[in-house]
Design a protein around this motif. Structure first.
Motif, PDB file in Angstrom:
ATOM      1  N   PRO A 243      12.032  -4.077 -26.952  1.00 14.54           N
ATOM      2  CA  PRO A 243      11.583  -2.837 -26.282  1.00 14.54           C
ATOM      3  C   PRO A 243      10.230  -2.987 -25.601  1.00 14.54           C
ATOM      4  N   LEU A 244       9.307  -3.710 -26.230  1.00 15.49           N
ATOM      5  CA  LEU A 244       8.001  -3.940 -25.612  1.00 15.49           C
ATOM      6  C   LEU A 244       8.132  -4.756 -24.337  1.00 15.49           C
ATOM      7  N   VAL A 245       8.981  -5.767 -24.368  1.00 13.26           N
ATOM      8  CA  VAL A 245       9.189  -6.592 -23.178  1.00 13.26           C
ATOM      9  C   VAL A 245       9.772  -5.762 -22.044  1.00 13.26           C
ATOM     10  N   MET A 246      10.716  -4.872 -22.361  1.00 12.14           N
ATOM     11  CA  MET A 246      11.308  -4.034 -21.314  1.00 12.14           C
ATOM     12  C   MET A 246      10.285  -3.066 -20.724  1.00 12.14           C
ATOM     13  N   ARG A 247       9.429  -2.508 -21.579  1.00 11.22           N
ATOM     14  CA  ARG A 247       8.394  -1.605 -21.056  1.00 11.22           C
ATOM     15  C   ARG A 247       7.433  -2.352 -20.144  1.00 11.22           C
ATOM     16  N   CYS A 248       7.041  -3.545 -20.541  1.00  8.38           N
ATOM     17  CA  CYS A 248       6.155  -4.346 -19.692  1.00  8.38           C
ATOM     18  C   CYS A 248       6.829  -4.693 -18.364  1.00  8.38           C
ATOM     19  N   ALA A 249       8.111  -5.029 -18.424  1.00 14.85           N
ATOM     20  CA  ALA A 249       8.835  -5.342 -17.190  1.00 14.85           C
ATOM     21  C   ALA A 249       8.902  -4.126 -16.274  1.00 14.85           C
ATOM     22  N   ASP A 250       9.106  -2.930 -16.853  1.00 16.65           N
ATOM     23  CA  ASP A 250       9.140  -1.709 -16.040  1.00 16.65           C
ATOM     24  C   ASP A 250       7.797  -1.452 -15.376  1.00 16.65           C
ATOM     25  N   ARG A 251       6.714  -1.679 -16.109  1.00 18.12           N
ATOM     26  CA  ARG A 251       5.390  -1.459 -15.532  1.00 18.12           C
ATOM     27  C   ARG A 251       5.105  -2.450 -14.412  1.00 18.12           C
ATOM     28  N   VAL A 252       5.482  -3.694 -14.610  1.00 17.28           N
ATOM     29  CA  VAL A 252       5.275  -4.701 -13.565  1.00 17.28           C
ATOM     30  C   VAL A 252       6.092  -4.353 -12.329  1.00 17.28           C
ATOM     31  N   ARG A 253       7.310  -3.919 -12.544  1.00 18.29           N
ATOM     32  CA  ARG A 253       8.151  -3.556 -11.411  1.00 18.29           C
ATOM     33  C   ARG A 253       7.577  -2.341 -10.671  1.00 18.29           C
ATOM     34  N   ALA A 254       7.129  -1.333 -11.417  1.00 22.66           N
ATOM     35  CA  ALA A 254       6.551  -0.143 -10.778  1.00 22.66           C
ATOM     36  C   ALA A 254       5.294  -0.513  -9.995  1.00 22.66           C
ATOM     37  N   TRP A 255       4.462  -1.380 -10.575  1.00 23.34           N
ATOM     38  CA  TRP A 255       3.255  -1.808  -9.870  1.00 23.34           C
ATOM     39  C   TRP A 255       3.613  -2.557  -8.598  1.00 23.34           C
ATOM     40  N   PHE A 256       4.606  -3.442  -8.668  1.00 29.46           N
ATOM     41  CA  PHE A 256       4.983  -4.217  -7.491  1.00 29.46           C
ATOM     42  C   PHE A 256       5.548  -3.312  -6.405  1.00 29.46           C
ATOM     43  N   GLU A 257       6.382  -2.328  -6.805  1.00 32.29           N
ATOM     44  CA  GLU A 257       6.944  -1.415  -5.811  1.00 32.29           C
ATOM     45  C   GLU A 257       5.839  -0.595  -5.145  1.00 32.29           C
ATOM     46  N   ALA A 258       4.867  -0.121  -5.948  1.00 32.04           N
ATOM     47  CA  ALA A 258       3.761   0.644  -5.371  1.00 32.04           C
ATOM     48  C   ALA A 258       2.928  -0.219  -4.432  1.00 32.04           C
ATOM     49  N   TRP A 259       2.657  -1.439  -4.826  1.00 32.19           N
ATOM     50  CA  TRP A 259       1.886  -2.353  -3.974  1.00 32.19           C
ATOM     51  C   TRP A 259       2.636  -2.644  -2.676  1.00 32.19           C
ATOM     52  N   PHE A 260       3.937  -2.874  -2.786  1.00 34.69           N
ATOM     53  CA  PHE A 260       4.722  -3.176  -1.594  1.00 34.69           C
ATOM     54  C   PHE A 260       4.761  -1.975  -0.664  1.00 34.69           C
ATOM     55  N   ARG A 261       4.903  -0.772  -1.236  1.00 32.89           N
ATOM     56  CA  ARG A 261       4.931   0.433  -0.422  1.00 32.89           C
ATOM     57  C   ARG A 261       3.611   0.632   0.301  1.00 32.89           C
ATOM     58  N   GLU A 262       2.517   0.403  -0.427  1.00 31.83           N
ATOM     59  CA  GLU A 262       1.195   0.596   0.161  1.00 31.83           C
ATOM     60  C   GLU A 262       0.922  -0.398   1.280  1.00 31.83           C
ATOM     61  N   ARG A 263       1.389  -1.616   1.109  1.00 29.90           N
ATOM     62  CA  ARG A 263       1.075  -2.660   2.091  1.00 29.90           C
ATOM     63  C   ARG A 263       1.992  -2.621   3.306  1.00 29.90           C
ATOM     64  N   PHE A 264       3.264  -2.282   3.121  1.00 32.80           N
ATOM     65  CA  PHE A 264       4.240  -2.490   4.183  1.00 32.80           C
ATOM     66  C   PHE A 264       4.925  -1.221   4.671  1.00 32.80           C
ATOM     67  N   GLN A 265       5.030  -0.200   3.833  1.00 31.38           N
ATOM     68  CA  GLN A 265       5.784   0.964   4.265  1.00 31.38           C
ATOM     69  C   GLN A 265       5.106   1.670   5.436  1.00 31.38           C
ATOM     70  N   GLY A 266       3.792   1.903   5.322  1.00 32.44           N
ATOM     71  CA  GLY A 266       3.094   2.580   6.406  1.00 32.44           C
ATOM     72  C   GLY A 266       2.928   1.722   7.637  1.00 32.44           C
ATOM     73  N   ARG A 267       2.863   0.407   7.458  1.00 33.72           N
ATOM     74  CA  ARG A 267       2.594  -0.473   8.591  1.00 33.72           C
ATOM     75  C   ARG A 267       3.843  -0.789   9.387  1.00 33.72           C
ATOM     76  N   PHE A 268       4.959  -1.043   8.692  1.00 31.30           N
ATOM     77  CA  PHE A 268       6.177  -1.458   9.369  1.00 31.30           C
ATOM     78  C   PHE A 268       7.307  -0.445   9.258  1.00 31.30           C
ATOM     79  N   GLY A 269       7.050   0.661   8.568  1.00 29.66           N
ATOM     80  CA  GLY A 269       8.095   1.668   8.420  1.00 29.66           C
ATOM     81  C   GLY A 269       9.173   1.267   7.449  1.00 29.66           C
ATOM     82  N   VAL A 270       8.892   0.328   6.528  1.00 30.74           N
ATOM     83  CA  VAL A 270       9.874  -0.114   5.545  1.00 30.74           C
ATOM     84  C   VAL A 270       9.885   0.872   4.396  1.00 30.74           C
ATOM     85  N   ARG A 271      11.049   1.387   4.064  1.00 33.87           N
ATOM     86  CA  ARG A 271      11.162   2.334   2.963  1.00 33.87           C
ATOM     87  C   ARG A 271      11.564   1.601   1.695  1.00 33.87           C
ATOM     88  N   VAL A 272      10.822   1.837   0.628  1.00 33.56           N
ATOM     89  CA  VAL A 272      11.098   1.226  -0.664  1.00 33.56           C
ATOM     90  C   VAL A 272      11.601   2.310  -1.587  1.00 33.56           C
TER      91      VAL A 272
END
Length: 329
Positions: A243-272
């Motif tokens: 369960p701890l590993v899954m929670r950590c994986a969820d947090r890493v995934r959420a962080w990566f999605e937020a980072w990707f959205r911040e870097r690319f969604q506004g600049r290139f119109g990519v929807r995540v």
């Protein structure tokens, strides 16, 4: 009138796992495990010392069941040959087969079971690295063990070096006896069959498979009894950590999605796509960020272009001019 309870809004479901993402993940994890197991060969002399120490501890505790089982499998080919096939094949067939079965028919339990298996496997790799151990079959003849895999190699595809195909023994780490992941993976399979199997046969297989695997690994002189105990212990710790590993994986995934959205969604119109209801609009009746209303939603005193200023959107054309001069109507 009694007030009716508002319908309960369920949270948006998690992103569904796809086979084209799961299969590369499992292959990558197994490749890392195999490579790490191969690289963590350790010192042969230390591995032999560890094996002899384990054997002495078992004799002191009177739990060295390997000797009588190995003598039985060596003297009775009708037991030894099937045991060698069991050791050399089922470990690599049953576990992947159950992963596929979970993915297809028990998808709600798949992620937790897969994470448990992978976490325990990496813990076993740590054990191979820190405690290289010589299996009973590689000890000197004075310790009384016979390598049944070598004795019955003419019946199967393996040679005299573990369960590897002939000529490929050098690509395996033969000093990775502690813990026994043959037993660990078999225990995982047993728990999965017992918990999620719906027939008496499946539950019986969940008991028989890990029990027979434990007997086989000792009778073929591939593992000590304490190796089997350590394999079960690793799976137990992995179950607690999953369960701890899954929670950590969820947090890493959420962080990566937020980072990707911040870097690319506004600049290139990519929807995540996001898994939350607020970002996807699922299960929410509020006006979205694009100021679009949902179907049937009305904003008070909203103007309707069909009827001119001040007209209500639900009014008919005959009511549009109510209160105006008759000539205008």
């Amino acid at each position: 009138m009694p007030q009716t309870e508002a319908p309960r809004i369920e949270a948006a479901p998690r992103t569904r796992l796809r086979w084209w993402t799961e299969l590369p993940l499992i292959v990558l994890v197994y490749a890392c495990y195999s490579a790490g197991r191969l690289l963590a060969r350790g010192d042969v002399f230390s591995a032999v010392d560890h094996g002899v120490t384990i054997l002495r501890v078992e004799k002191f505790l009177h739990i060295n069941a390997e000797h009588p089982l190995n003598r039985l499998f060596t003297s009775e080919a009708w037991l030894g040959v099937p045991a060698d096939f069991w050791y050399a094949s089922l470990h690599y067939l049953v576990t992947p087969g159950l992963l596929v079965w979970l993915f297809r028919y028990r998808a709600v339990h798949y992620r937790a079971a897969r994470t448990w298996l992978m976490t325990s496997t990496f813990m076993g790799l740590i054990g191979f690295t820190l405690l290289p151990t010589c299996p009973p079959r590689l000890l000197s003849a004075g310790h009384g063990f016979v390598d049944t895999m070598a004795q019955y190699s003419s019946y199967g595809w393996w040679g005299g070096e573990a369960s590897a195909p002939r000529g490929l023994g050098g690509m395996t780490n033969q000093y990775a006896a502690m813990p026994s992941l043959h037993v660990g993976w078999a225990l995982w399979c047993g728990v999965v069959l017992w918990r999620y199997g719906r027939t008496p046969a499946a539950k019986a297989a969940g008991v028989v498979y890990p029990l027979f695997t434990t007997i086989v690994v000792m009778g073929t002189a591939n593992h000590y009894f304490l190796d089997a105990v350590a394999g079960a212990a690793v799976m137990g710790v992995g179950l607690l950590l999953a369960p701890l590993v899954m929670r950590c994986a969820d947090r890493v995934r959420a962080w990566f999605e937020a980072w990707f959205r911040e870097r690319f969604q506004g600049r290139f119109g990519v929807r995540v796509p996001s898994g939350s209801a607020a970002s996807s609009g699922a299960g929410s009746s509020i006006v979205s960020a694009g100021c679009q209303t949902s179907t049937g939603e009305r904003i008070p005193r909203q103007r309707d272009a069909r009827f001119g200023p001040g007209a209500e959107p639900g009014a008919s054309p005959t009511d549009a001019g109510e209160g105006t001069p008759a000539a205008a109507r």
